[in-house]
Structure formats: C-alpha cells, structure tokens
Motif scaffolding. Structure first.
Motif, mmCIF file in Angstrom:
data_model
loop_
_atom_site.group_PDB
_atom_site.id
_atom_site.type_symbol
_atom_site.label_atom_id
_atom_site.label_comp_id
_atom_site.label_asym_id
_atom_site.label_seq_id
_atom_site.Cartn_x
_atom_site.Cartn_y
_atom_site.Cartn_z
ATOM 1 N N ARG A 287 -34.364 21.638 -41.275
ATOM 2 C CA ARG A 287 -33.168 21.704 -40.435
ATOM 3 C C ARG A 287 -33.329 22.700 -39.291
ATOM 4 O O ARG A 287 -32.664 22.585 -38.255
ATOM 5 N N GLU B 216 -31.656 22.609 -35.197
ATOM 6 C CA GLU B 216 -30.464 23.428 -34.963
ATOM 7 C C GLU B 216 -30.451 24.125 -33.613
ATOM 8 O O GLU B 216 -29.435 24.666 -33.200
ATOM 9 N N ASP C 247 -31.634 26.910 -32.646
ATOM 10 C CA ASP C 247 -31.343 28.339 -32.752
ATOM 11 C C ASP C 247 -32.372 29.104 -31.907
ATOM 12 O O ASP C 247 -33.574 29.038 -32.156
#
Length: 343
Positions: free
Chosen positions: A329, A333, A335
C-alpha cells in the motif's frame, strides 16, 4: 486681452519650469489639464474671442494658438524626459546581477515502481526484447479465451474480474498483449508488455485491486525450457544481484505447458528465513512456462514448427522485494516521506 494672454503665458512657462526641476508624470498631467484642457484658461480666452471686433479677432486667435502650441511643445518635452527617467529608474531597481549563483530548484525523484520498471526494460532490451503496449479495457476473448482459459475457470467469475459488459472487462493480466502481438507479427518474436492490471482483490499488505505486471514472450524455432530458465536467471541476477539464488517449481497455467513458478532467495535474510519471506527463505516473483500449442495455433502460428515461452512478473512484488518494503500500500499512498527515500 493681450495683457491677459501675456500673463497666462508667463505663468504657464514659470509653472512648467518648476515642474522640470523635479519631474513627476502625475503633476505633468495635472498641469496639462489645468492649462490645456477643455476648461483651461487658454480655452476660456479662445471662447472670449467672439466679443472682440472682427479686425482684432483673427490676430488675437493666432497669438493664443501660438502661445498654446509653445506650451504644448514644452510640455511634451517634459513628459518625454519624465518617461525616460522612469524607465531608467525601473532598470536600476530591476537590474539582475548575472554573476550571482542561480537558485537551486528542488528536484523530484522517480517513483520506486518507475525505477524498477526502467531497470526491467533495460535488462530485457539488452537481450533483444521489444516493448509493446496493450489496452487496459480488454475483450473476454483476448483476456481469457485466446489464452486457453476455459469458460468455467474461476478467474472468469464476477467476484474475481471487473466486467464492464458481458464481453468487455478491465484486463486481469498483460498476457492479453501476447495474443495481439502473435496475431500481427510472424516469428521470431521477443517482446515484453508492462502495464496496469485489475483484479477484485481485498486491499492488504500484499494485495491491491490495481497493480502492475510485465508480460514477456519469445516465439521462435527451437525454443526450449532451457532458454526460459537462462533468461529468467539472468534477469534475477541483474535485478537482485549475482549472489541471488533462483528456484523453479512445477505449476499450472492454462496458457503454458509445462508451467513453473519462479522463486528467488530472500534478499532480506539471504535465505535464512525472516518475516518478509515468512520464514521459508524464498520469495515467489513470477509465473512462466512454454506457450501452450493451442495458443500458438489460435494465433496462426504452427506449433509443429515454432515453440515459445512466456512469463508474467508482478512489478509491485518485484519492487517491494527489491527495496525490502513490507506493505504494498505504500506504493500507492503518495506519502512524500516514503517517496523521498528513493529520490
């Protein structure tokens, strides 16, 4: 009226000379409106000419116009000087020192998936493979039927595949591209097809409904399982390092016969067993095998004359194992803290 004109002319000249000492375009505009505008004193003098005798009206009108013209000419010179001074001031304040070092723009970095994909493409292009593309919205024929996937195969169920219509779906594998290539090209064929694929999987640390796969295909005369083994071992050593061990296990896929699953020794523990490899020391990275004769024949290639091998590699799995990423994941994401580690 002559006296009034002379007085007005002197006042205008004196006022303009005072303005010239400290040029200000706003004050110059105020002066123009006051002295030369529609309601100015020069205009008032012109309007009063009608009260004069005809023999004096013409001469006086010419005198007023000459005085007005002289003031206008002097004013235009002041405005030109004011504009030049303004430009010069602007050039001084906006001057760029070209000797100063430039400002460093922050640099981004490639996403780890793109880094691995670029290495993947370089490796296989060095072995003579072409890179092709295929549609993400596929037909049931190319995604299943032409790949020898029977109608009752679990992969064709609604709970595993995203169907758009009865015959259109989001491709579940880039293997569909090999059918399109074999239909349009004659052997020898060497190709890889990277791209997104879609399956109805629950999201967790190792699964996603959207992920990336790379399909590979070789078709030529005299192709054997040894060729497949050599290509995949070379690939594993290039991606993970020359010390990486490669293991082939018998498996089953409808479009290859015989079929294998390929494992590599865990890069995190060197094969000793750890959390990433679930204690077994090996990580599965791809499925492969010799192209099924029915698949070749369905594309118009004589399986008696030609043979081939195919493989499908999960790019996400490849990336997580290469960089020791514990959760798939993180790749989706976006990030910044995670991505900056790869820039």
């Amino acid at each position: 009226m002559r006296e009034a004109l002379d007085k007005l002319f002197r006042e205008a000249k004196e006022a303009l000379e005072k303005l010239a000492a400290n040029v200000d375009r706003k004050k110059l505009e105020e002066f123009r409106v006051q002295m030369l505008g529609k309601k100015s004193r020069f205009t008032e003098l012109l309007h009063s000419l009608g009260k004069m005798p005809p023999e004096e009206r013409r001469e006086m009108g010419q005198m007023i116009n000459r005085a007005r013209q002289e003031i206008e000419t002097a004013l235009e010179a002041r405005i030109t000087a004011a504009n030049a001074a303004s430009r010069q001031e602007k050039l001084q304040t906006e001057r760029i020192d070209i000797t100063m070092p430039g400002r460093q723009a922050p640099k981004g970095g490639l996403h780890p998936l793109n880094v691995v994909l670029a290495d993947f493409i370089d490796i296989f292009q060095s072995m003579g493979f072409d890179v092709v593309d295929g549609p993400e919205i596929e037909t049931d024929y190319y995604n299943f039927e032409a790949l020898n996937v029977p109608a009752d195969h679990p992969a064709r169920d609604m709970q595993d595949t995203f169907y758009i219509t009865d015959t259109l779906l989001l491709r579940t594998q880039t293997s569909a591209a090999q059918i399109r290539v074999m239909e349009t090209r004659r052997p020898p064929i060497r190709m890889i097809c990277p791209g997104r694929v879609f399956r109805a999987d629950e999201v967790d640390a190792t699964h996603s409904p959207v992920f990336h796969q790379v399909e590979g295909l070789v078709v030529d005369k005299g192709v054997t399982m040894c060729d497949l083994k050599g290509v995949l071992e070379q690939f594993a050593h290039e991606i993970y390092g020359p010390e990486t061990k490669v293991r082939f296990r018998p498996s089953f896929f409808p479009f290859t016969e015989p079929s294998v699953e390929v494992d590599v020794s865990c890069a995190a523990c060197g094969g000793a067993g750890c959390r990433i490899c679930k204690g077994v020391g090996w990580i599965e990275i791809l499925g492969a095998g010799m192209v099924h004769p029915r698949v070749l024949a369905g594309c118009g290639i004589d399986p008696e004359e030609y043979a081939g091998f195919a493989f499908g590699i999960g790019l996400d799995r490849l990336t997580t194992t290469r960089y020791k990423i514990s959760d798939i994941r993180l790749l989706f994401e976006n990030d910044k803290r995670f991505l900056e580690q790869f820039s």
